[in-house]
Design an enzyme around this catalytic site. Structure first.
Site, PDB file in Angstrom:
ATOM      1  N   LYS A  10       0.837  -1.198   0.000  1.00  0.00           N
ATOM      2  CA  LYS A  10       0.000   0.000   0.000  1.00  0.00           C
ATOM      3  C   LYS A  10       0.869   1.244   0.000  1.00  0.00           C
ATOM      4  CE  LYS A  10       0.834   1.568   4.326  1.00  0.00           C
ATOM      5  NZ  LYS A  10       1.445   2.893   4.633  1.00  0.00           N
ATOM      6  N   ASP A 136      -2.667  -1.784  10.758  1.00  0.00           N
ATOM      7  CA  ASP A 136      -2.792  -1.740   9.296  1.00  0.00           C
ATOM      8  C   ASP A 136      -3.413  -3.006   8.713  1.00  0.00           C
ATOM      9  OD1 ASP A 136      -1.747   0.782   9.006  1.00  0.00           O
ATOM     10  OD2 ASP A 136       0.231   0.136   8.321  1.00  0.00           O
TER      11      ASP A 136
END
Length: 290
Positions: A10, A136
């Protein structure tokens, strides 16, 4: 029985820190975006209850300190699983790079072991388990483009219409996320990004406005110590990037380009500089649509 999963990296299309909880976790508001850089994990079910992990990179720990193993142990203990798993990790995402490399591997483990061990858990249930191991990981389970709030676990999907190409460049340095946040706590944040404006630009497909609004409050902290990050950003912007930014706590830089040919020019310029041994020409991706 064998299952293979891709674990996508990401980037942060803007990152703001709003405060800090009593338990030490920081409250954030940021936009997460998967990119087409991924690790590959293969899981084989065993009957001995043991978790064994092998990796193609000798620097990756393969004991119980690895998040993949922690996920497996958590699921075994919570659901009384008697199966084990043999797991192979092919690592491509840069390590300690601000790209959620460990978290996305953990997310892949949740998804794969849920199927491999026939647990029947929903994404919501997996996310509730995942936040206990890392803030996350819930995003990495859901993927795509998302507004991330709380400590990172409160997720709102964004219908991302913005189309662009990316160069991702990691210099040959390692940055501790803990150090960056500690430094941030001792300084005053002078500029907060308008994350809602970034979100609106993404939804409207306005790449230039998106880049105008993106800001990462951690970047001034990391770049004050590691000048190479700014050097890479300048090379990319001098070679056609709409704009270049640091992702997460760094040190990885990503640059947004409005066409692939210009992105290739930026890629070659950074390659020629030798400042980023790990270098990727890539694009945003929604893993659920692959």
């Amino acid at each position: 029985m064998e299952i293979t999963k891709k674990a996508y990296a990401k980037i942060n299309l803007g990152l703001d820190v709003l405060g800090k909880r009593d338990d030490g976790y920081h409250l954030v508001k940021m936009i997460m975006q998967n990119v087409d850089i991924y690790d590959t994990l293969t899981f084989r079910r065993t009957t001995d209850g043991k978790i064994t992990l092998r990796a193609n990179d000798d620097t990756i720990p393969v004991d119980d300190s690895n998040l993949i193993c922690k996920v497996a142990k958590q699921l075994q203990e919570k659901y009384g699983v008697t199966y084990g798993a043999e797991i192979e990790l092919v690592k491509r995402i840069p390590v300690a790079a601000g790209m959620a490399g460990g978290s996305t591997d953990g997310a892949a483990a949740y998804r794969a072991l849920n199927d491999l061990w026939e647990l029947g858990l929903s994404d919501k249930e997996l996310c509730e388990l995942a936040v206990k191991l890392g803030a996350d990981i819930p995003y990495c389970i859901v993927g795509g483009t998302a507004l991330s709030e709380g400590i990172g676990e409160v997720l709102t999907p964004i219908d991302g219409k913005a189309k662009y190409h990316l160069v991702v460049a990691k210099p040959d340095i390692m940055v501790s996320t803990g150090w960056v946040y500690t430094e941030l706590d001792s300084t005053e944040i002078t500029r907060h990004p308008d994350i809602d404006a970034v979100k609106a630009a993404i939804s409207e497909g306005d790449v230039k406005r998106m880049c105008d609004e993106i800001h990462n409050v951690l970047e001034p902290v990391t770049t004050a110590k590691y000048r190479v990050i700014k050097d890479i950003e300048k090379i990319l912007e001098d070679n056609g990037a709409v704009k270049a930014f640091m992702t997460g706590s760094g040190p990885t830089v990503f640059a947004v380009f409005d066409n692939e040919n210009t992105a290739k020019k930026g890629f070659e310029a950074v390659k020629k500089s030798g400042l980023a041994p790990q270098l990727f020409l890539t694009k945003p991706i929604d893993p659920t649509q692959v």
